[in-house]
Design an enzyme around this catalytic site. Structure first.
Site, short mmCIF file in Angstrom:
data_model
loop_
_atom_site.label_atom_id
_atom_site.label_comp_id
_atom_site.label_asym_id
_atom_site.label_seq_id
_atom_site.Cartn_x
_atom_site.Cartn_y
_atom_site.Cartn_z
N ASP A 89 -6.43 0.82 0.41
CA ASP A 89 -6.58 1.11 1.86
C ASP A 89 -7.79 0.63 2.06
O ASP A 89 -8.58 -0.02 1.45
CB ASP A 89 -6.36 2.57 2.14
N LYS A 146 0.89 -1.10 -0.07
CA LYS A 146 0.11 -0.21 0.07
C LYS A 146 0.99 1.11 -0.06
O LYS A 146 0.96 2.15 -0.92
CB LYS A 146 -0.96 0.00 1.08
#
Length: 210
Positions: free
Chosen positions: A139, A121
């Site tokens: 996310d 991420k």
């Protein structure tokens, strides 16, 4: 409707709804975004933005943070939660940037993932926002909305969601779409309350897997 068709509709409608979506972490250098992303784990971006000026006041450069005592860094970043592990990762990450990459943030997924405290991420955020490369930042908002809308099917693993989205989203649209999913997830397709479907620009195409 095929997922690729749905993805294109979602992209265009969210562009109109959130034309200025961008990263909500404040930074003026790539290494500072690395620090902020690590601090943002299980913490709001707003809180991180309050804390990092205090951190940079004491440690204004990569070298300063690389030479810092992790306990002193922890004392500053503690309000972001998980202070001990975050401080340890930040100091180690800055040491590696200094010693291995000549104080420059690397521009490949493999090199970014080798940095302490950096996962997919975070690496995708750096690649997309700093280097303008194709990126999918999965996310909590992106995962929740992708499932609800029907872009992915009952998949909560961030890496699997990322790979599924890469198959249906044009490479040059992924990074901006993920920022817009964050804005939409905060404003309309919320997690802690019932989503405001009556106000949603995707209401007629959403699978409504709530």
């Amino acid at each position: 409707m095929r997922k690729k068709e749905l993805a294109l509709i979602v992209i265009e409608r969210l562009k109109k709804e959130y034309p200025s979506s961008d990263c909500t972490l404040d930074y003026d250098d790539a290494w500072k975004l690395l620090v902020s992303v690590r601090l943002a784990a299980q913490c709001t971006d707003a809180r991180v933005n309050e804390i990092v000026p205090l951190l940079y006041r004491k440690y204004p450069t990569i070298d300063d943070l690389a030479n810092a005592d992790a306990a002193d860094v922890e004392a500053i970043v503690r309000p972001c939660g998980l202070g001990k592990s975050k401080a340890k990762d930040i100091v180690a990450c800055m040491k590696m940037l200094r010693d291995v990459y000549n104080s420059k943030v690397p521009a490949t997924m493999e090199e970014l993932l080798a940095l302490p405290g950096v996962g997919r991420k975070s690496a995708n955020l750096i690649l997309g926002d700093v280097f303008g490369q194709p990126a999918i930042v999965t996310d909590t908002h992106a995962i929740r909305l992708s499932n609800r809308i029907g872009l992915v099917d009952n998949e909560k693993d961030p890496t699997k969601v990322e790979m599924a989205l890469r198959k249906i989203i044009p490479p040059d649209e992924g990074n901006d779409l993920c920022h817009r999913l964050v804005d939409h997830g905060r404003a309309i397709c919320t997690a802690r309350t019932a989503p405001y479907c009556d106000k949603c620009c995707l209401e007629d195409v959403c699978k409504k897997r709530i």
